[in-house]
Structure formats: structure tokens, C-alpha cells
Design an enzyme around this catalytic site. Structure first.
Site, PDB file in Angstrom:
ATOM      1  N   SER A  89      14.741  -1.312  -1.087  1.00 49.58           N
ATOM      2  CA  SER A  89      14.185  -1.415  -2.444  1.00 49.58           C
ATOM      3  C   SER A  89      14.149  -2.848  -2.996  1.00 49.58           C
ATOM      4  O   SER A  89      13.182  -3.196  -3.670  1.00 49.58           O
ATOM      5  CB  SER A  89      14.878  -0.438  -3.398  1.00 49.58           C
ATOM      6  OG  SER A  89      16.244  -0.700  -3.495  1.00 49.58           O
ATOM      7  N   ILE A 111      -6.054   0.764   7.163  1.00 49.63           N
ATOM      8  CA  ILE A 111      -5.994   1.610   5.962  1.00 49.63           C
ATOM      9  C   ILE A 111      -4.977   2.738   6.117  1.00 49.63           C
ATOM     10  O   ILE A 111      -4.581   3.353   5.128  1.00 49.63           O
ATOM     11  CB  ILE A 111      -7.401   2.187   5.662  1.00 49.63           C
ATOM     12  CG1 ILE A 111      -7.517   2.692   4.222  1.00 49.63           C
ATOM     13  CG2 ILE A 111      -7.771   3.303   6.623  1.00 49.63           C
ATOM     14  CD1 ILE A 111      -7.775   1.634   3.226  1.00 49.63           C
ATOM     15  N   HIS A 113      -2.012   2.405   6.532  1.00 53.36           N
ATOM     16  CA  HIS A 113      -0.822   2.001   5.770  1.00 53.36           C
ATOM     17  C   HIS A 113      -1.080   2.337   4.303  1.00 53.36           C
ATOM     18  O   HIS A 113      -1.768   1.617   3.598  1.00 53.36           O
ATOM     19  CB  HIS A 113      -0.544   0.514   5.961  1.00 53.36           C
ATOM     20  CG  HIS A 113      -0.198   0.181   7.372  1.00 53.36           C
ATOM     21  ND1 HIS A 113       1.095   0.065   7.816  1.00 53.36           N
ATOM     22  CD2 HIS A 113      -0.969   0.026   8.474  1.00 53.36           C
ATOM     23  CE1 HIS A 113       1.107  -0.179   9.108  1.00 53.36           C
ATOM     24  NE2 HIS A 113      -0.146  -0.222   9.540  1.00 53.36           N
ATOM     25  N   TYR A 121     -15.262  -3.924  -0.317  1.00 56.10           N
ATOM     26  CA  TYR A 121     -16.667  -4.216  -0.565  1.00 56.10           C
ATOM     27  C   TYR A 121     -17.449  -2.942  -0.314  1.00 56.10           C
ATOM     28  O   TYR A 121     -17.309  -2.302   0.734  1.00 56.10           O
ATOM     29  CB  TYR A 121     -17.094  -5.314   0.412  1.00 56.10           C
ATOM     30  CG  TYR A 121     -18.473  -5.868   0.191  1.00 56.10           C
ATOM     31  CD1 TYR A 121     -18.699  -6.885  -0.730  1.00 56.10           C
ATOM     32  CD2 TYR A 121     -19.547  -5.394   0.936  1.00 56.10           C
ATOM     33  CE1 TYR A 121     -19.970  -7.413  -0.914  1.00 56.10           C
ATOM     34  CE2 TYR A 121     -20.820  -5.915   0.758  1.00 56.10           C
ATOM     35  CZ  TYR A 121     -21.028  -6.923  -0.175  1.00 56.10           C
ATOM     36  OH  TYR A 121     -22.277  -7.442  -0.347  1.00 56.10           O
ATOM     37  N   SER A 122     -18.279  -2.521  -1.270  1.00 54.43           N
ATOM     38  CA  SER A 122     -18.937  -1.217  -1.165  1.00 54.43           C
ATOM     39  C   SER A 122     -20.324  -1.313  -0.556  1.00 54.43           C
ATOM     40  O   SER A 122     -21.221  -1.941  -1.114  1.00 54.43           O
ATOM     41  CB  SER A 122     -19.063  -0.577  -2.546  1.00 54.43           C
ATOM     42  OG  SER A 122     -19.915   0.548  -2.473  1.00 54.43           O
ATOM     43  N   ARG A 196     -26.541   2.404   5.788  1.00 55.18           N
ATOM     44  CA  ARG A 196     -25.366   1.800   6.441  1.00 55.18           C
ATOM     45  C   ARG A 196     -24.826   2.635   7.591  1.00 55.18           C
ATOM     46  O   ARG A 196     -24.071   2.149   8.412  1.00 55.18           O
ATOM     47  CB  ARG A 196     -24.259   1.606   5.420  1.00 55.18           C
ATOM     48  CG  ARG A 196     -23.877   2.951   4.795  1.00 55.18           C
ATOM     49  CD  ARG A 196     -22.463   3.010   4.338  1.00 55.18           C
ATOM     50  NE  ARG A 196     -22.266   4.197   3.506  1.00 55.18           N
ATOM     51  CZ  ARG A 196     -21.177   4.471   2.858  1.00 55.18           C
ATOM     52  NH1 ARG A 196     -20.166   3.639   2.919  1.00 55.18           N
ATOM     53  NH2 ARG A 196     -21.071   5.569   2.143  1.00 55.18           N
ATOM     54  N   LEU A 213       6.558  -6.622  -0.424  1.00 56.26           N
ATOM     55  CA  LEU A 213       7.149  -7.304   0.727  1.00 56.26           C
ATOM     56  C   LEU A 213       7.734  -6.314   1.729  1.00 56.26           C
ATOM     57  O   LEU A 213       7.612  -6.498   2.947  1.00 56.26           O
ATOM     58  CB  LEU A 213       8.223  -8.283   0.223  1.00 56.26           C
ATOM     59  CG  LEU A 213       9.041  -9.034   1.253  1.00 56.26           C
ATOM     60  CD1 LEU A 213       8.168  -9.768   2.258  1.00 56.26           C
ATOM     61  CD2 LEU A 213       9.979 -10.015   0.555  1.00 56.26           C
ATOM     62  N   ARG A 223       2.285  -3.880  13.612  1.00 51.56           N
ATOM     63  CA  ARG A 223       1.047  -4.499  14.077  1.00 51.56           C
ATOM     64  C   ARG A 223       1.261  -5.788  14.884  1.00 51.56           C
ATOM     65  O   ARG A 223       0.309  -6.303  15.469  1.00 51.56           O
ATOM     66  CB  ARG A 223       0.111  -4.756  12.894  1.00 51.56           C
ATOM     67  CG  ARG A 223      -0.252  -3.498  12.120  1.00 51.56           C
ATOM     68  CD  ARG A 223      -0.801  -2.381  13.015  1.00 51.56           C
ATOM     69  NE  ARG A 223      -1.174  -1.188  12.248  1.00 51.56           N
ATOM     70  CZ  ARG A 223      -1.714  -0.107  12.783  1.00 51.56           C
ATOM     71  NH1 ARG A 223      -1.937  -0.040  14.094  1.00 51.56           N
ATOM     72  NH2 ARG A 223      -2.011   0.937  12.036  1.00 51.56           N
TER      73      ARG A 223
END
Lengths: 304, 304, 304, 304
Positions: A89, A111, A113, A121-122, A196, A213, A223
């Protein structure tokens, strides 16, 4: 990495302003702020903002009224203690925000995680650039024969070149058709959210990604692992440098107690005790599977 | 609120340092940094750190390379749009950290907000101070007769004084026994983690609490509500002032689209349409329960 | 544990119904369903519902169309593999729901596990029973002299009895005043949400707690640890039995790779390599702190 | 939808077993269990498992010892109350698990819902099938001219056919090259984790997705919205049917208080009061933007 002049100007304008603050400030991270660090052929990470430093962890752990710092050595000791005993914590009390440009297939791993915030960005709203990831020849590897989800030896030069050609041509063709579908005058004026779907998974996207953190270190531990796919490891390596610049005591403790640490199972601990007592233990009477035995021996024999 | 001189000195030392930063800075929040804002009889909130500002929300929503700001009016418009359509992710891009001193029974309500980080002062490790919450006479209220979880009219002066006496005496006595249990020389030297179980729920504790802007507003929407217990509302009121100092555009949009907004059910919308068409609708043919009808009429009649 | 006859009847009625289902069913857990398992003096846990079994983990890991089972031995192997490599997501695919009665000071530790769902008995809405936790004499321990947040030796019989008296008297007195405050006829009719603040932290509360298997094991790993407070460990021990009844393969893997496992830091691994090479390593040239050295040696020497 | 015979046999075998359970069981959902419900051209959802029913929500809200049911009408009333007042925690007490087959571009939207558990078919480990989403002609729409992230009118037949051709050809070509890259004998034997980057975003993937009832309704509220992309709405529509089969009282309350409900901002409420008082309010003196005014009027005028 390919930034337009307008983007470079935006970044430069953003980076040039300085204001006084009473918050904790980390000069070595301030120096990196906003500047893109290249990753892969067109990707980058850049630090947009941060909150807290090593002593903020100490301050939170002690629920103290002031800065928390007694002596640097005491703070380092407490941070090592917290990391070693997985008291997570206090590490949640620091936060960092990145702008990341990355291929979609990596975004799909990233993602997963969930303990982070994302604004992507869409492509429903905007048009994606014509940028796609092409592996460098030295990363163009064959399927591993021992690991169903890994890479084996590097392809020979001709094969690598031919694969590269296929990847490049397909990405360029699908992108060109994407443009045709979108073009309202000379094409079809198709909705962006539909056009797309013709793009390939190596197309670059980008997002803002904010994480505390503790969860950043969890991300890095997974990773940076040699079993992670090379392309996401490349991002993690760059972010590890940020970690060291931002919270040097925490980063050291991370290397010692997380990244460089090894967990032995209950059976492995028994084997270890027998070995230390001078017994010659064989895999057959170790209680371990062949694979576990090999992993354990690899750890014990490795040169440091 | 009762801070020791040492605590005041720690805070003052912390607050006096200023360093230059390239991060977004909010002068009106900087001015509040570290200073305790009193809540209830011994509690406080104080802002320890923050990350981001109104334009950081805009920047993330646009995934832009620079500060995001075009014009203040455009930014405000986008923030209103995001709030109205419950696009919550850009608001997650700002973060704030509080140090809070609060009674344990309030801490138990507060901690139910899971999307936040907490470090609480440990009564296993340390000894709690002799501080407990005693309601002011005007908050000493009878059980509500209409709402099973609310307060009704205020107790008369004598009753309030007698209840106050009971609360004070019990808190003092249990604390005194806590000290006796702990005292290794003249008492029993009992483990701290056991002795504390004798304390009453109005004993003060404290913690560091860190939350993103989206989840802070969710906390405020619930805890500013008139149905929230007065004592936690008192904290929320103080934090609402922080919200306005920190992200003024977002705070305005919050008041408009969240705090001051009302949700009408599908059946209520039908009633509304009939009323606007000039029909006189009665509860019996409204399709609403008596309670829903009353709530709806209260909203429609209220003077603004 | 003190259930009323009405409560026992409710439980019995609930437990007596059986219906056919096409879902995976675990007979050994069905047998435990609804029945309270005593913990501490008045507490309990009881399993209310569950979803999934060992093979549901396998099925999810393989994203398969059927039950996932090939052979029991293959399933067990995959579960061990997932546990060993911390692939946590398949374990999230099973879920369990408990009804727990526990003292408030334990509820405050328990609630820190955020990845779970909770519905607690509301003391704003209802009146708490007169039940409070009193430690058995063998758990009435002095403050540890080596560990600032632990227990040392047990108090002598007289001291234990005297502490027990203080705890009992204070709990009874504060509860009696709680009743007086609440009593609208002969007392003060105070709002329930206020009167409860006079209760001590050993008062029992209860809640429904729902968690997935991954997060249950995380809870157990932390709360079965010898450094966890005894009172929460008592709950964890009872829940460990549930784990073994529910998902036996997973429970075995948990004991092997989590509970019985030990993590060695990077420096400890270096020490191990030197020891296995026959070198006599001393703490002074080990690169470890005294405390780390002692912990490591304790692991290596322990009799299994 | 294209299942192999082996897959159909697996599903049938799974569905045919029945065992007795003491858990709450929902016959109308049992009837749907395991059977794929078609969505889009090759996708499906199928319910794999569930936990709880309407009365489990009531039981948790009351923290009761038995089934929670008093009368069906009382239960329904409590569920409506909980939904109306956004008491979300009792709804977290039910859980459901789906197997979903969906195009990657939809998976990328779906995964943004973080409060759920996911196991996705791994294209690092396995080879993806040659299945890609092609919109039906009636969903082949032009970019909206009023909404930057929506669709406008449907393309004319010739244009739709040409776009479809481009999508089909590109998907087939990139898939064919994917196979060539993978093929170790006649192709290049490229690692699976690399070859997949050549696939287009309309390629189908599949996953197990587990979520609690509260978060399922949050997903549905967002993804049933007319502004959600059609392709994800198609999945949400199918899941809404599951909701009604599983928890009918909750589903009714969801339609009334969430899906069919409308939230008016503080300024809109003021306008409403003026209108109900008989005043003719114009947009210019309403305090609303043109867009807000139009949205409000659309709600008030809509025929039900």
C-alpha cells in the site's frame, strides 16, 4: 519514431514552462519530462506527469505529518523492508502518467493490467496514421520448439526479408483500402468505426496511461520477464529506466526483491535442505517434475 | 483539532520548501497544501500532493502532444461534455492525496470506497492518542421516525448533555483501561493489537488516502447527499472546497451534472410528459409508488 | 457461537432444498453449505454459494467448448503450472460467497482486501447484538519485544484474568449505555447511527463476503502468515478447509507454490550458490542484513 | 456461427449432465446454459455458469440467515429500492460467466470494462481460425455528419458491395499470408506471436468473461445505448435477454431505473419547474446550450 513538426512544437512549448511548487519534485525525472523515448520502429513512451518520490512512500508508511525523511539510510531501509514483505500500500501512494505510442497487438496485452487508467486515441472519432510495426530482422524469429508461446532461432536473412515484405505489403494495402473506404469524395465515405476494422494488428495506436508505483512494478515484473513477448519487453525496459530516475531507492529494492528474486516451492526448499546437508539429490527422488528440476538447477548454477 | 508543536513544526518545514517544476501547477491548491482544515471536534483533512489540473483532463481526452489547451472556453465545454455523458476515464487522469484524521466509525464507512489507496496509522504497531469524537449538541439527534437509517429532531438540552456525559465517560474509561493494559511497568504489558480492542468506535484514527478525480467525485456525490451520515458529510463538504480550488471547471460541471442533477425513472418521464401536456396527474394513476411520487413532487416544487 | 432458534430454523430450511442443476457441482462443498463453522468465541464462517470447481479453471485456461477435463492428471498438471507461473486469471473464474460473523477490529483488517464484494449488517439501520470478543487466556499475550506489531509470551493467569475482567466490564457497560441511548421510552431515543459510536471495537458484526478464487488465495496467503494477527488467522484457517473441500487440486498447488514457498532475494540467491559450491559464508560477507541472514538461515535449517 | 462437430459434441456432453445442488437455481437460465446464442455473422455468447438469483440480492442486503425471501412482492420492492438509490453492493453478490466469440475490434472496446475477469484464446500459443466479421449490407453505413463518432445513412447497394469486397479480400489475403508465415514446411515457420500481427481487426477471437450482476448492468447500460457501436450493441442485446431469464425482478428494475431513466442537470430542472408553472421557456433564456436543449426537448416530447 515520426513526430510531425507541429507535435514537436507542442511538446517543446509544454516542456519549456517552469512554475514553483511546494510538492515533492524529482529533478532527474523532471529532466525526462515530456520527451519521447523511442521504442520499436515508430513507438515511444514519454512521461507526462508524476506524483511523489521515495520519501512519499516513507511518509505514507509512517502516516507522518512532515516529509517523512529522517535520514536517507533509514528511508532506504524502510523501503527495502516494505518491498521484501510485500507491504504494497505505501507504494500505491506514488503515481505516474505516460503517453505511449504502441502497436495494437501490444496494446491488447498491455490493457490486461486493469489497475491503471487509460485514454486511447479513438479510431471511431479520428483517423489513424499510416504507421505499422515491422520487426527488425534480428527479431524475426521462428516458433520455439520447446515453448508453445515463444520464439526460437532467428529466421535466415532471405526468409526474414520475404516475411517483412508480406507484412509491409499487407499493411500498406489494407491501409490504402481504409483510406478509400473513408474518402467521402473519391471513395465510399464509410463510417470511421467500420473502416478501421480493415487495419492489421501491427497498426500503431496511442494512449495516456496512468498507474500507481505498486502496479507499475507489477507490470514491470511481468513484462520484463524473458517469457514476455519481445515487443512489450522493449517498452518495459524503457520504463524501467524511468523507474530508476524517479524513485532510485525503490528501484534498487525492486531489482533485489522482485526482479532478481526467485521463489522456490515447498518441494524445492526440501531439496535445497538436502543439498546443503551434503546429499547428492537426483531428479528422480527430488519430488520435482523434470521441468521444475531443470528450472531450479538453472537458477542455482547461473553465473552472477 | 489538536496538533502537537512537533507536528506543527513538521508541517511548517514541509510547506516552506519550493522547487521549480515543469508539471502543471495549480496556485490556488498550492496555497492550501499541507495545512490542516478542521473537521468535527478533533479531525482534519489536509492535501499532501496532487497531479494534474483541468487542462490535464482535456489533454488526456484528446490524447494530445501538448498541454491540450486551446481556449479556456473550449476546454470548459469539453469538460462539461465529458461529465454530462459520463465519460469517466479522462477524470481518472488527475490524482490527489489527503492526510485525514477521522473517528473509526467514519473510517468504516469511508473505506467502502474501494477505488482508492490507503495507509492507516497502525494500532498494532503504535499507540492511539486519547482523542474521541463527541457530537456537538446541535447534532445530537433522535432516531428518525420516517427513515430507518437517519436522524430526526435534535435532543433537548438536558438529554443531549446526559448522552454526551455517557459518551465522554465511557470513552475516557475505556481509554484509561487501554493504557493500563498496555503499561508494562504498572499495568499488564498487553500486546497493542489486543489492548486496542477495548477502545470505542468514536476514537480517532488517521490515514493517507489517495484517489483519482473520477473516484473523488463519486465519493463526494454519495457523501454530500443529505442521506449520508452527518459526520462523513462534514468531511465531504471540506473536500468539495478542495475540488473547487483544484479543478474549477470540473467542479462547476460536477455541481451541474452530478450534484444538482436528478434522475427520473421511465415511469416518471411518462408522468412528466402528461403534466407538460396539461393533464392533472394524480398519484393513483401515475404508475409510481407513493414514495416515488413524493420524491418527484419534492424535486419539481423545490424553490431554487 | 450463539444463534437464535429462529436463525437455526432459517438455515435449516435453506439447506434442506435440493434442485437439479447443469452447472458444475462439488459434493464435498455442498455438504458444508450453509452450516456455520465456529471461529473465536462468537464468530463463524458459513459458505452461502459457490461457482466453479477445479475443472472450471482448466476450461477457462483452455477457452474450451466443453468441460475442459481430459484426464484428472492433466488437469492437475495444468493447475500446478498456472499456480507456479502466477497465471492468475483462470483462478478468477471461480467464485465463493461467505456469511461471516466477526469482531469489528478484525473486520477493519479484512476490508482492506479490496477485490471482493461486501454487504455488512448496518448499525445505522439496525441494532447490534450484545456480543463481544474476549480472548481465551492462552491468546492473552504480552507485547512482543522483538516485533513491534506482534505478541510475545502469554500473560500469567492472574494478569490474564484481570485484563479479561476489564475487557468484559467495559464492553458490558458501553453496551448497556448504548441500549439506554437507543431506548425511546426509558432512555434517550438517540439515532442508531450515533448511539453505536459508544461500542467497543471487539463488538461482533457480520457480513456477506464474496470473492473469486484468486483473491481468496491472496487473502489466505497473507492471513495464514504467522505475522498476521491471531484472530484473523483463526478465520483464515477455517477458510483453508473450505478451499480444500472446494477445489482440491488448486488447494494442493496453493500449499506447494504459495503457502509453503519461499522467495529468495537476488543477494540470497548469490549466497546460496556460494554455499552449494562448498564455501562457508558468513553474515559479514553475505551482502545480507543481519535480519535477512537470520530469516534465510531459519528457512534452510527448518525441519520439514 | 460456425462450430465444428467436435465443439458441438463437447457442448452437448457438458449440457447433458445434471446433478442435485442445494444452491439457488434458476430454471429459465438453466435452460439456456451452454447453448450458443448467435451474434453477428460468426459470433456468439453462451452462459457457462452463474451464481445467485433475485433472492440472493435480498438475502445479502438483509444479511439474513436464510433464503431472504419473505414474499415475492416484498423482495421486488426491496430490489426496486436498491436500484433506485444506487445501492450497488447487493447486486455484486450475483455472478455470471460467459463464453463469447467476437471480432477483435469489439474485444478492444469490451475489455475497457475493468471490473470483470477474462481469459482470452491466446494467439501466441494457438492459431486463430479463418473467421472475420463482414457487416451485413444494412449495417454498412456512412460516417455521420452530426456525430463525429457515429454512423449516418446506409451506403447504397453498389457501394456496400464494393466495400464488402475490399474487406473480404483483405481479410482473406492477410489470413492466407498468416498461414504462409506460420507454415514450417512450405512457408517460413514464423513464431505465432509474430505472424498474428498481420491479421485484420475484424478477425474473430474468443474469451471467457466473468462479471458480477452490478457490473454486468453497468456494461449493459453503456453498451445498449444508441451511441454505442452497433456491433457491441448486438452482443448487449443478447445479454439483456439473459438478464431477464436470470434475475427477472432485477431486470425489470434495471429497465425502469437505469435503461429507461433520464438524468436532468441542475439547469434542466430549473427549466422544468418554469415549464410546469406554465411559463413558455425559450432556449435563449433557458441557461442550456442548444445541444442540451434539444436533448431535453426530445426526451419530453418522445412518444412512449
Amino acid at each position: 519514431m515520426s513526430l510531425t513538426d507541429a507535435q514537436r512544437a507542442e511538446i517543446a512549448a509544454h516542456a519549456s514552462e517552469t512554475t514553483p511548487t511546494r510538492r515533492p519534485t524529482v529533478p532527474s525525472l523532471e529532466a525526462m519530462l515530456y520527451a519521447p523515448q523511442n521504442v520499436l520502429d515508430h513507438g515511444f513512451i514519454r512521461v507526462i506527469d508524476y506524483m511523489g518520490d521515495d520519501s512519499a512512500i516513507v511518509q505514507a508508511a509512517r502516516v507522518s505529518y512532515g516529509r517523512g525523511t529522517r535520514k536517507v539510510s533509514e528511508d532506504a531501509g524502510l523501503i527495502r523492508y516494505l518491498m521484501r514483505h510485500r507491504h504494497s500500500s505505501p507504494f500505491e501512494m506514488c503515481e505516474i502518467k505516460f503517453h505511449v505510442k504502441l502497436p495494437i497487438f501490444i496494446a491488447r496485452q498491455w490493457i490486461r493490467h486493469r489497475m491503471a487508467s487509460v485514454n486511447e486515441y479513438s479510431a471511431r472519432y479520428s483517423i489513424l496514421d499510416s504507421e505499422f510495426y515491422l520487426p527488425a530482422p534480428e527479431h524475426m524469429a521462428a516458433q520455439s520448439e520447446v515453448n508453445r508461446q515463444g520464439r526460437g532461432s532467428v529466421l535466415n536473412g532471405d526468409d526474414a526479408a520475404e516475411v517483412l515484405n508480406l507484412l509491409r505489403q499487407d499493411a500498406m494495402q489494407t491501409y490504402s483500402h481504409y483510406e478509400t473506404m473513408l474518402d467521402a469524395e473519391n471513395g465510399y465515405g464509410l463510417a470511421r468505426e467500420l473502416a478501421r476494422i480493415n487495419l492489421t494488428l501491427n497498426t500503431y495506436t496511442q494512449w495516456y496511461w496512468k498507474v500507481d508505483l505498486h502496479n507499475l512494478m507489477h507490470f514491470l515484473a511481468l513484462r520484463l520477464d524473458p517469457h514476455a513477448q519481445y515487443e512489450i519487453r522493449a517498452y518495459a525496459e524503457e520504463m524501467l529506466k524511468v523507474l530508476h530516475a524517479w524513485v532510485p531507492q525503490t528501484a534498487k529494492a525492486f531489482e533485489e526483491y522482485r526482479r532478481g528474486a526467485v521463489t522456490f516451492s515447498a518441494s524445492m526448499i526440501k531439496v535445497l535442505r538436502r543439498m546443503l546437508a551434503g546429499e547428492v539429490v537426483e531428479v528422480a527422488d527430488s519430488g520435482l517434475s523434470r521441468r521444475e528440476w531443470d528450472e531450479m538447477m538453472a537458477v542455482l548454477r547461473e553465473q552472477s
